[in-house]
Design an enzyme around this catalytic site. Structure first.
Site, mmCIF file in Angstrom:
data_model
loop_
_atom_site.group_PDB
_atom_site.id
_atom_site.type_symbol
_atom_site.label_atom_id
_atom_site.label_comp_id
_atom_site.label_asym_id
_atom_site.label_seq_id
_atom_site.Cartn_x
_atom_site.Cartn_y
_atom_site.Cartn_z
ATOM 1 N N ASN A 42 0.844 -1.190 0.000
ATOM 2 C CA ASN A 42 0.000 0.000 0.000
ATOM 3 C C ASN A 42 0.884 1.247 0.000
ATOM 4 O OD1 ASN A 42 0.615 -0.754 2.695
ATOM 5 N ND2 ASN A 42 -1.234 0.193 3.520
ATOM 6 N N GLU A 44 0.406 5.131 0.622
ATOM 7 C CA GLU A 44 -0.500 6.192 1.077
ATOM 8 C C GLU A 44 0.005 7.556 0.623
ATOM 9 O OE1 GLU A 44 -1.201 5.535 5.282
ATOM 10 O OE2 GLU A 44 -2.376 3.729 4.819
ATOM 11 N N CYS A 53 -3.960 0.733 -2.912
ATOM 12 C CA CYS A 53 -3.863 -0.528 -2.175
ATOM 13 C C CYS A 53 -2.758 -1.423 -2.737
ATOM 14 C CB CYS A 53 -5.172 -1.307 -2.253
ATOM 15 S SG CYS A 53 -6.551 -0.548 -1.400
ATOM 16 N N GLU A 55 -2.790 -4.574 -3.482
ATOM 17 C CA GLU A 55 -3.215 -5.484 -4.551
ATOM 18 C C GLU A 55 -3.176 -4.792 -5.901
ATOM 19 O OE1 GLU A 55 -4.694 -4.744 -1.706
ATOM 20 O OE2 GLU A 55 -6.013 -6.334 -0.986
ATOM 21 N N CYS A 87 -10.242 -3.260 -5.087
ATOM 22 C CA CYS A 87 -9.214 -4.210 -5.547
ATOM 23 C C CYS A 87 -9.863 -5.445 -6.173
ATOM 24 C CB CYS A 87 -8.302 -4.599 -4.387
ATOM 25 S SG CYS A 87 -7.238 -3.229 -3.899
#
Ligand code: THU
Length: 128
Positions: A42, A44, A53, A55, A87
């Protein structure tokens, strides 16, 4: 490839998670049909809503390398929770029946599911 190798790759990626705002690291490892592994974490952002994210980072990295066929995804997250709805939708684009192993931060498989169980009646390329 053995599941354990994919789990090891996703566990190793945990150290690269960039999550200063949530302190909630998520990492992933995606196995392609050609036997390659692409990891994601992830990422941010100070503008919180721009967070990506783990994934989706893994999928994007794989697609950028020319891979579009996927077998298995390992997600490492506290408690072994399942991928978010966004996702699931992005994964569905390429692998509607993707096998997903949800692994906790101790490296244990907590849940296993196929994407079509997590995202029934999905909207995908064939819906257009
Ligand atoms: N997160 C993921 O990386 N994958 C998911 O499927 C759910 C949530 C991240 C986004 C954010 O950085 C943190 O987890 C808390 O929501």
């Amino acid at each position: 490839m053995k599941d354990q190798e994919l789990i090891d790759a996703a566990m190793a990626a945990q150290q690269c998670c960039y999550c200063p705002y949530s302190s909630f690291p998520v990492s992933a490892a995606l196995l392609t049909s050609s036997g390659k592994v692409f990891t994601g974490v992830n990422v941010e952002n100070a503008s919180y809503g721009l967070t990506i994210c783990a994934e989706r980072v893994a999928v994007g990295t794989a697609v950028a390398a020319g891979e579009r066929s996927f077998e298995t995804l390992v997600v490492v997250v506290k408690g072994g929770g399942s991928p978010c709805g966004a996702c699931r939708q992005v994964l569905n684009e390429f692998a509607p029946k993707l096998r997903i192993l949800m692994v906790n931060q101790e490296g244990e498989i907590v849940q296993e599911a196929n994407l079509d169980d997590l995202l029934p009646q999905a909207f995908g390329p064939h819906s257009l």
